[in-house]
Design a protein around this motif. Structure first.
Motif, short mmCIF file in Angstrom:
data_model
loop_
_atom_site.label_atom_id
_atom_site.label_comp_id
_atom_site.label_asym_id
_atom_site.label_seq_id
_atom_site.Cartn_x
_atom_site.Cartn_y
_atom_site.Cartn_z
N TRP A 60 0.84 -1.21 0.00
CA TRP A 60 0.00 0.00 0.00
C TRP A 60 0.87 1.25 0.00
CZ3 TRP A 60 -5.09 1.41 -0.27
CH2 TRP A 60 -5.40 2.70 0.15
N GLU A 61 1.83 1.29 0.91
CA GLU A 61 2.66 2.51 1.02
C GLU A 61 3.61 2.64 -0.17
OE1 GLU A 61 4.47 3.33 4.76
OE2 GLU A 61 2.51 3.64 5.71
N THR A 62 4.02 1.51 -0.73
CA THR A 62 4.86 1.59 -1.95
C THR A 62 4.07 2.26 -3.06
OG1 THR A 62 6.06 -0.43 -1.39
CG2 THR A 62 6.10 0.26 -3.70
N GLY B 12 10.19 -0.70 10.74
CA GLY B 12 9.68 0.07 11.88
C GLY B 12 8.19 -0.13 12.06
N HIS B 13 7.43 -0.05 10.96
CA HIS B 13 5.97 -0.29 11.05
C HIS B 13 5.70 -1.68 11.61
CE1 HIS B 13 3.99 3.14 9.30
NE2 HIS B 13 4.57 3.05 8.12
N THR B 14 6.40 -2.68 11.08
CA THR B 14 6.12 -4.06 11.46
C THR B 14 6.49 -4.30 12.91
OG1 THR B 14 6.50 -4.75 9.19
CG2 THR B 14 6.58 -6.47 10.86
N MET C 273 13.58 -0.01 5.63
CA MET C 273 13.79 0.24 7.07
C MET C 273 12.53 0.85 7.69
SD MET C 273 17.56 1.95 7.27
CE MET C 273 18.84 1.44 6.10
N HIS C 274 11.94 1.78 6.96
CA HIS C 274 10.69 2.41 7.41
C HIS C 274 9.66 1.31 7.70
CE1 HIS C 274 7.36 5.45 7.21
NE2 HIS C 274 6.69 4.42 6.69
N HIS C 275 9.59 0.33 6.81
CA HIS C 275 8.57 -0.71 7.00
C HIS C 275 8.93 -1.71 8.07
CE1 HIS C 275 4.85 -0.28 4.94
NE2 HIS C 275 5.52 0.64 4.28
ZN ZN Z 1 4.65 4.35 6.54
#
Ligand code: ZN
Length: 274
Positions: free
Chosen positions: A91-93, A245-247, A241-243
């Protein structure tokens, strides 16, 4: 596409995209992003437009992504639809990373006019533009470390702020002023708030006097140089890396998406005016 939160008009040779959701501090939900993308495409495809200006109505340029849960898919909250880390990543991609990168790739010069607060994903609206004109009251910040994440989806921080300032802004969650942003090279010029649009349009009209293909090649030359230096490769890898963090936040906080840090972010915002 029906535009409800975005206005698009052509003034001379300048296509002006206006984010018009001031009652929500121009926070971005999916409809806003899709409308912005539609306006960018119209400006790109209009042969009469040589320069694109992106601006916002209201006190603040953009408060970032809309965290109020206003986003829905087929009438359901997004959090009910995107239930897996890989779904969130996809989704964010598609919706965050892709839009920002594709706006940068529009082959016409673009200028962002920024006033008031530009928070987190607000940066993902102005950074893809080639030039940034800031009102003297503009403030830039990315406080998403409070959510356990290394910064917004588009990690242009290091390129835009310089390495040390990027670390300071990310580590502290603080903001920098328009003048500080100009000093580090992120902002081209700072103007009084009431001159923001006249100054931006004057710059756009001056650029529009140049040959369109030469402008396209000049933009390509600078962006290509940044890419050779690793700009896009770094952004793509740091998105992962951002993801993570989400996970991690999802696992640690047993919620999705994790907004565990949001209350402290808001508390801090009260103190620092974010
Ligand atoms: Zn995000």
């Amino acid at each position: 596409m029906q535009l409800d939160h975005v206005e698009y008009e052509v003034e001379g040779q300048v296509g002006v995209i206006t984010l018009n959701r001031p009652e929500a501090a121009n926070a971005q939900n999916m409809k806003v992003l899709m409308e912005l993308d539609s306006a960018w495409r119209r400006a790109d495809e209009d042969p009469g437009v040589k320069v694109i200006v992106l601006r916002s109505n209201g006190k603040h340029f953009s408060a970032g992504h809309d965290m109020t849960g206003s986003d829905t898919v087929a009438g359901k909250p997004i959090s009910d639809v995107i239930t897996t880390p890989e779904g969130h990543y996809d989704w964010e991609t598609r919706h965050y990373l892709h839009y920002a990168k594709s706006w940068r790739e529009v082959p016409k010069p673009s200028i962002a006019a920024v006033q008031g607060k530009c928070i987190a994903a607000g940066l993902m609206l102005c950074w893809p533009c080639d030039l940034i004109v800031a009102a003297d009251n503009a403030e830039f910040s990315d406080p998403v470390l409070y959510m356990g994440i290394c910064g917004v989806e588009l990690h242009a921080h290091t390129w835009e702020f310089g390495a040390r300032k990027a670390k300071e802004i990310l580590f502290t969650g603080g903001s920098i002023t328009a003048e500080e942003a100009r000093e580090v090279g992120m902002v081209n010029k700072v103007v009084p708030l009431d001159e923001l649009m006249t100054s931006t349009m004057a710059l756009a009209e001056r650029i529009a006097q140049q040959d369109a293909f030469a402008l396209r090649m000049a933009k390509r030359a600078v962006n290509h140089t940044l890419d050779i230096q690793g700009y896009t490769t770094a952004i793509d890898s740091i998105f992962d890396m951002h993801h993570f963090g989400h996970t991690r936040a999802r696992v640690v906080n047993d919620g999705y998406p994790s907004l565990a840090g949001l209350s402290s972010m808001k508390e801090k915002g009260k103190g620092e005016g974010q």
